[in-house]
Write an enzyme that holds these catalytic residues in place. Structure first.
Site, short mmCIF file in Angstrom:
data_model
loop_
_atom_site.label_atom_id
_atom_site.label_comp_id
_atom_site.label_asym_id
_atom_site.label_seq_id
_atom_site.Cartn_x
_atom_site.Cartn_y
_atom_site.Cartn_z
N CYS A 268 -11.33 2.23 5.39
CA CYS A 268 -10.67 3.43 5.88
C CYS A 268 -10.98 4.65 5.02
O CYS A 268 -11.08 5.78 5.51
CB CYS A 268 -9.16 3.22 5.95
SG CYS A 268 -8.43 2.58 4.43
N GLU B 34 0.84 -1.20 0.00
CA GLU B 34 0.00 0.00 0.00
C GLU B 34 0.88 1.25 0.00
O GLU B 34 0.57 2.22 0.70
CB GLU B 34 -0.94 0.01 1.20
CG GLU B 34 -1.84 -1.21 1.25
CD GLU B 34 -2.93 -1.09 2.31
OE1 GLU B 34 -4.09 -0.97 1.91
OE2 GLU B 34 -2.61 -1.10 3.51
#
Lengths: 663, 663
Positions: free
Chosen positions: A427, A343
């Site tokens: 998120c 990520e």
């Protein structure tokens, strides 16, 4: 603090003179472009965030009166490959509860708070109050508060800061608490989180007997700064600084912590502490590495501390990191972190377009960082990038109506990338929701006798200088038009410096004060025109920014963009979509000499400016069946039409492309 | 066969008249280009294959006199990411033994066999004899033979054809046995494998009480055809046909087999039986899907059976599959199977260059398939593609000196892709080794009264027509030069048709027989010039093929190649390497009008023809630090030099690129 007692309250110390702090959300009302975006969050996103959390059984997780949830059921998250069916429907699927869900509540509360300030919503407020009540009942007598460690893994608190998001969750709840207090005046969550922060301060710090740790996922640092600013309690600032200072020191806390758990520190899944930016002390870091969101949150906290303490050693590191990111690893959209694997970041100039991870949260994080760099003084270097990331890679993450979300923000799609109703790792939805709803706080920076205008847009700000109330009203159709009129309202004349950003993308700018032309070059430093005068009621500043159209070229070291061009107008990056241009977007080429035209289209995508040009398109129809042949494909003339990147995938699903072939 | 008894011996039935069968390896001696390649395998690769198998403790696996190996130690296989250190050193690392290692022995024996024919090597022959002796001792009284199921998983034979490569291993050992018999005259392994094949025939077939299964990894089919041809035993041909006919029938064997194991058929790792081409009966298949090597092996077996039985239903399916592969899913190098995920095919026109899996074995498999399509008659459609895959995507898998191997064959590398000493899944090294060492058998197709010349190159072939010996001597410097002189040697005059391929890439061809020009157009059908005459000793055919240079363009639907061009000369695809052109190959562009020049370089890479042209290169030096800017990069003139793709990564490690930017 050198004593071994717990931190005691102390009022915030005198700040360095040149600290520019954001205006809290309730002091800035936005209209126009951002007004529409905030309204979408207030009317739709905020409620959706709550509803999805409830559907994901996240209430069970925090409610001490319900049986411990054990396993909860979030939503099925189809992979991008699976999601070529339109709409990305979610279906129930059993997955274990996630340790970072307190953070989703924190961000959901924060988004709700700003939304409640924007428009009353007694139903939503009641629901959020109930969530806060649950947290109140969940909190331990010693102040500790973590639904994961209290309900799923009791007895293991503070044993795995590296992986388990314990302080990260605390940070997001703190941000939610500050926002809810500022927006509604209700202190309950703020008090809860102050108690928790006090508990954390009793556990972590340089004093003997305390842990030398910090969180694997940065967030607590910037949250504690917010808490210190909101409460005036310097102890929270000190704790934030401690976490920053301690990060990456030797012996390495995550090594020791792993051994204490009976684990082999070398068995770390991500192999290197670069993943969470603890590979070396933060002041020695000069390369943006690892997980992109973590990096942005860390640098945000560092910038806050650099601002609050006038800490030039942090500032030097931050400038090196900023250079590294913006000259080697940033998408033209302000997206960052190309790789899904970590990520985060890979190698210099590696910016694949179709497989770009470019998480919404990472662009939001860059907005956080850039805005905090402005705390050290107005500088268009940071504000231009904040604007770039805001208008492109961040708000691309939220559909125009506020109901659907992107997690990844690629710069090219074959037609299979679409917005989600929700995500297994949710998120991004509350993150983009809270950022949009709090956009007003990014518009201005207020110092003792100065106000910096970082962003333009129809809006009204209220603030105090030297204890006297001032209002500043912007009238503008920005970003569609670059004419900005600013009226200053003050009861009595007051002297302060007004800093006005002149964006680097603007080729021609003009400034008048009360009708009188100002020599911009003479007054501009670091990309801001500084006007110091005694301001009086009705003073009027007019800034005319040419909304320049541009072809942007990437550094040739970016192999994925070579021979390609991106279109921009003002702060907006454009893309072509299949719905306007037909399929096979890779077949389109834009000659370098083709004229670009801008067109206001009030009925398209909520009212946008489109760009168009005459390009060419490689013919696929008459190619025949050969896969390869010595004759090049024939080309036909085509009119291409581009829309702002942030607005893509709000119509018929299809292909999308930012970097057009030149030729 | 309708009775339920085991298949009994029966001599091969009369073949359809137009079946063209390859000449066995010992009947064709190659020199020149292929002579060098075969010599590298004979002098180096064959021994390396044996040594690596021994080092990987594969002898323990098949030696019944040693303790059961349990776990053996193959080599560490660094991922491409890890392999940017030059040389890709291997180091020991503990991994469980692999169930398909009998196949590696089979291919190693096959490569050794052809090598022993090429040049005597008593040491290697002794080692291979010892391996064969072990297999002899390992074989069960009933003929069964599998080191995996006898030594690692006893009692489980024939329980998981879908995943465990049991018949696949048998197939490779059969191919090894046939080759060893043909090359050395030694029958021991052939006899062993005939006994095993008889056992397999007793277990599988349409008769009551037999299993209706077939292998998850195709191979046994084409191997049984070889066995039938070598032994004259039609029962093996029948069994091959049964496996072909049965594949994909309902109820699905792999479903039933899974349930019999107590497993859920739906829990199949690869989700769809497309992975192993058993999703539907083979005659209904028209789309190339799944694992690329499996697909190629299946289609090879189908083509053999279509040839041997004159089965037009198979031929129709094969032609549809051929169209699908060659018009939608084949790299310009003859590589195939772009995805590492399934080691196979994805979607139409999806041909990523840098991440191309394009396994060496898959290109070798395409050579197998194409050569077997020629069994149904000369057709340049198949032979041209066989040549394309041979000269490019296949032999790229073997270093020029025969010592290092590619598993993946990408068409673009940033400098991190290098040859291996060995691979954790070592299928490719022995596969490319045996293919190269047996290249002579791909040169010709022999029918009752016809000989087709599929490949050109300095060589001598010996065969019989109507029981009379004929020799055919090619003199040529092919592929560097297109002049081919063919002399026919026969004791007495003999009438037959000589088919000569005129490749589609050749823009200008001329043919003379005994000095007399032949009207090529009048005698050419399906890309082959047919010359029927009574051939006499000393008859001389001269074929002049212009070694045309070409820019190749991809169908514009291949998004990865749009705006790009590949260079070719004759059958060879070219690439640019960093060592000749400097780094940053993506910065190079080749104008459409740039003149291509060919240059013979006898001292480069064993003697090749290079291509060169004047192109341009985007300047990176003077770009400055901006990542994006409105001014395009400056370009400077550059001379680019391209080498044959097969020869890349034989010098200093670095970047490589096949598809050059045009512009």
């Amino acid at each position: 603090m050198t004593a071994s007692q717990p931190a005691t309250s102390s009022k915030t110390e005198t700040k360095p003179k040149l600290a520019f702090r954001p205006l809290p959300v309730p002091q800035v009302d936005v209209r126009g472009f951002w007004g529409d975006r905030v309204d979408a969050v207030a009317s739709k996103t905020a409620g959706i965030l709550y509803d999805r959390c409830v559907e994901a059984r996240m209430l069970e997780q925090i409610d001490p009166d319900r049986p411990s949830p054990g396993v909860v059921i979030p939503f099925h998250s189809p992979s991008p490959d699976e999601a070529d069916a339109q709409g990305a429907e979610f279906t129930g699927s059993t997955v274990t509860t996630q340790m970072f869900w307190d953070s989703d509540w924190g961000k959901t509360i924060e988004a709700a708070a700003y939304s409640l300030y924007r428009r009353r919503n007694p139903d939503l407020e009641k629901k959020i109050d109930a969530v806060i009540d649950m947290y109140g009942r969940l909190q331990q007598p010693d102040g500790y508060l973590s639904s994961w460690y209290q309900r799923i893994q009791p007895g293991l608190r503070w044993t795995n800061l590296r992986d388990c998001h314990e302080l990260y969750c605390a940070g997001h709840l703190i941000e939610g608490a500050v926002a809810y207090y500022q927006a509604t005046g209700k202190r309950k969550l703020l008090d809860i989180m102050c108690r928790y922060a006090d508990h954390i301060a009793s556990m972590f710090g340089p004093e003997p007997g305390k842990r030398n740790g910090y969180c694997g996922h940065e967030e607590i640092e910037l949250a504690l700064v917010k808490l210190a600013r909101a409460t005036g309690e310097n102890k929270y600032m000190e704790l934030a600084k401690y976490f920053i200072d301690q990060r990456g020191q030797q012996p390495h806390y995550f090594d020791e912590e792993a051994r204490a758990r009976g684990a082999d520190p070398k068995a770390y899944h991500f192999k290197t502490y670069e993943y969470n930016q603890s590979h070396k002390p933060v002041r020695e870091q000069d390369k943006v590495v690892g997980h992109a969101v973590r990096a942005m949150y860390l640098y945000s906290g560092m910038a806050d501390i650099a601002t609050e303490y006038g800490d030039d050693t942090l500032k030097v590191a931050l400038e090196l990191l900023w250079d590294d990111l913006t000259t080697k690893s940033l998408y033209v959209t302000g997206g960052l972190g190309p790789s899904a694997h970590n990520e985060g970041f890979t190698s210099d100039y590696d910016l694949p377009n179709e497989t770009a991870y470019a998480e919404t949260c990472a662009s939001v994080g860059l907005v956080f960082w850039a805005s905090r760099m402005l705390g050290m003084g107005p500088n268009a270097r940071y504000a231009d990038m904040m604007e770039r990331s805001l208008y492109n890679g961040s708000i691309s993450g939220l559909s125009l109506d506020g109901s659907l979300f992107f997690y990844e923000n690629p710069l090219e799609s074959r037609g299979g990338h679409h917005r989600w109703k929700w995500h297994r790792c949710p998120c991004c939805p509350p993150n983009i929701g809270r950022m949009v709803a709090s956009i007003g706080s990014y518009f201005y920076g207020l110092a003792d006798d100065a106000l910096a205008v970082h962003l333009y847009g129809d809006s009204t700000a209220r603030f105090e200088i030297a204890g006297r109330p001032v209002s500043l009203v912007q009238t503008s159709n920005y970003p569609w038009d670059g004419a900005v009129a600013i009226e200053v309202e003050t009861e009595a004349p007051i002297a302060f410096t007004l800093y006005l950003r002149v964006p680097a993308w603007c080729r021609q700018a003009a400034l008048r004060v009360n009708g009188k032309m100002v020599n911009l070059e003479a007054v501009t430093i670091d990309g801001y025109a500084a006007i110091r005068r005694e301001w009086r009621r009705g003073d009027r500043v007019e800034l005319d920014l040419e909304m320049s159209m541009a072809r942007l070229f990437a550094n040739p070291q970016v192999r994925q963009d070579i021979g390609r061009v991106a279109l921009a107008r003002g702060p907006l990056i454009y893309c072509v979509e299949e719905t306007d241009n037909g399929g096979g977007l890779h077949c389109i080429a834009l000659p370098r000499e083709a004229k670009l035209e801008a067109q206001r289209e009030p009925n398209l995508l909520g009212g946008i400016v489109t760009l168009s040009a005459i390009g060419s398109r490689a013919e696929t129809e008459n190619w025949g069946s050969d896969l390869y042949r010595p004759e090049p494909p024939a080309a036909e003339e085509t009119k291409l039409k581009a829309v702002p990147y942030f607005a893509w995938d709000n119509r018929d699903p299809g292909e999308m492309l930012v970097w057009l072939r030149e030729g």
